[in-house]
Design an enzyme around this catalytic site. Structure first.
Site, PDB file in Angstrom:
ATOM      1  CB  ALA A 229      -0.952   0.003   1.190  1.00  0.00           C
TER       2      ALA A 229
ATOM      3  CG  HIS B 231       2.418   6.126   1.881  1.00  0.00           C
ATOM      4  ND1 HIS B 231       3.606   6.651   2.333  1.00  0.00           N
ATOM      5  CD2 HIS B 231       2.015   5.263   2.848  1.00  0.00           C
ATOM      6  CE1 HIS B 231       3.893   6.152   3.522  1.00  0.00           C
ATOM      7  NE2 HIS B 231       2.948   5.295   3.850  1.00  0.00           N
TER       8      HIS B 231
ATOM      9  CG  HIS C 146       6.035   3.063   1.592  1.00  0.00           C
ATOM     10  ND1 HIS C 146       4.665   3.104   1.581  1.00  0.00           N
ATOM     11  CD2 HIS C 146       6.383   2.353   2.702  1.00  0.00           C
ATOM     12  CE1 HIS C 146       4.189   2.451   2.624  1.00  0.00           C
ATOM     13  NE2 HIS C 146       5.199   1.995   3.330  1.00  0.00           N
TER      14      HIS C 146
ATOM     15  CD  GLN D  14       4.498  -5.880  11.313  1.00  0.00           C
ATOM     16  OE1 GLN D  14       5.441  -6.419  10.753  1.00  0.00           O
ATOM     17  NE2 GLN D  14       4.364  -4.562  11.357  1.00  0.00           N
TER      18      GLN D  14
ATOM     19  CD  GLU E 228      13.297  10.643  12.301  1.00  0.00           C
ATOM     20  OE1 GLU E 228      12.614  11.702  12.332  1.00  0.00           O
ATOM     21  OE2 GLU E 228      14.500  10.593  12.599  1.00  0.00           O
ATOM     22  CE  LYS E 229       3.114   6.039   9.663  1.00  0.00           C
ATOM     23  NZ  LYS E 229       2.559   5.034  10.609  1.00  0.00           N
ATOM     24  CG  ASP E 230       5.817   3.094  11.996  1.00  0.00           C
ATOM     25  OD1 ASP E 230       4.785   2.945  12.646  1.00  0.00           O
ATOM     26  OD2 ASP E 230       5.831   3.203  10.751  1.00  0.00           O
TER      27      ASP E 230
ATOM     28  CD  GLN F 249       8.607  -0.677  12.177  1.00  0.00           C
ATOM     29  OE1 GLN F 249       7.726  -1.504  12.306  1.00  0.00           O
ATOM     30  NE2 GLN F 249       8.737   0.050  11.078  1.00  0.00           N
TER      31      GLN F 249
ATOM     32  CG  MET G 214       2.156  10.778   3.485  1.00  0.00           C
ATOM     33  SD  MET G 214       2.646  10.610   1.792  1.00  0.00           S
ATOM     34  CE  MET G 214       2.184  12.235   1.222  1.00  0.00           C
TER      35      MET G 214
END
Ligand code: PAF
Length: 282
Positions: free
Chosen positions: A32, A34, A37, A61, A150-152, A155, A186
């Site tokens: 998916a 965007h 990525h 996960q 860096e959104k995650d 992680q 995003m």
């Protein structure tokens, strides 16, 4: 464009390049795709001889079976996007069996406590699943550099810890959050929002930006309480958590220290769709 669905084939294809000391950049994704990525892919293309992208919705996960079921699967259009960006990118889109070889379970990882904060509290087993698949993918692709958004942020910290604890040679590169025009981070999950929800979800970044301003003069606890109170009046959004934490340890900030870097983290439900974001408070 080359697309593999078997780990043996990717390994065999990349082996001569690695023996030749070529650099391989790797972007693990769940598809998916965007702009966020694609920006990671651009970063890899700039800095490596070869770029590999994996597309794999990793079942281990997901702590919520409904979320796994509804996770967007758009392999054909993902491949088109990659081809348009650069047809030299190598795609690895395995089946569950190719990755898990008949045993779809997570290994258990010790990330020195990073796993018990924020996402870890709300998504039991999530980081074991992430560690399991990322370690497997690193072993298959053997990348020189691997790119994570860096959104995650949690992680990213966990993947760095995984690499350090397992003495893996990959360099983990964190890349800035890519945002939509209204500053919504995003995410593949944004696809599941209605146009109205997507527009209104601008509140998430707005909250973080306000928290950043407030944190200059208020304590972490004061900023957190204000944010929680503000969300109580929101009918469309349900706040799961808002936390100000130390960037290194991810522990909640109790008292500000000049020598530490802090970040505000948020997780919000919009009509059962879970969105996360964060901001540096520097
Ligand atoms: O961030 C993601 O998309 C996933 O957690 C990852 C790193 C591809 C592992 O499945």
């Amino acid at each position: 464009m080359i697309i593999f669905d078997k780990q043996t084939e990717v390994k065999a294809y990349l082996k001569p390049f690695l023996q030749d000391k070529k650099t391989v950049g790797f972007i693990p994704t769940m598809g998916a795709l965007h702009e966020g990525h694609l920006s990671l892919m651009n970063e890899s293309l700039k800095n490596n001889d070869y770029t590999v992208v994996s597309i794999f919705v990793n079942p281990t996960q997901f702590n919520n079976p409904e979320d796994l079921k509804k996770y967007p699967r758009t392999l054909e259009s993902d491949v088109e996007k990659i081809k348009t960006l650069n047809p030299k990118i190598i795609v690895y889109a395995p089946t569950v069996d190719d990755i898990y070889e008949g045993k779809t379970v997570s290994k258990s990882f010790d990330y020195d406590g990073l796993e018990f904060q924020m996402e870890g509290k709300h998504r039991p087993g999530h980081f074991d699943g992430v560690g399991t698949v990322v370690k497997k993918l690193f072993e298959i692709v053997n990348p020189t550099n691997s790119y994570f958004g860096e959104k995650d942020f949690q992680q990213l910290a966990i993947v760095r810890k995984l690499v350090q604890k397992n003495n893996m040679s990959v360099n983990v590169v964190g890349c800035e959050i890519f945002r939509e025009a209204n500053k919504l981070a995003m995410s593949s999950r944004n696809e599941r929002l209605s146009a109205d929800e997507r527009a209104k979800a601008a509140i998430i970044y707005k909250t973080l930006a306000e928290a950043k301003k407030l944190f200059a003069t208020k304590t972490a606890n004061e900023v957190t309480k204000r944010t929680e109170k503000m969300f109580k009046n929101q009918s469309l959004f349900e706040l799961e958590y808002f936390e100000i934490a130390d960037e290194q340890t991810l522990l909640t900030c109790k008292r500000k220290s000049k020598n530490k870097k802090y970040r505000a983290f948020i997780a919000v439900f919009v009509n059962n769709i879970r969105l996360i974001d964060n901001i540096s408070l520097k």
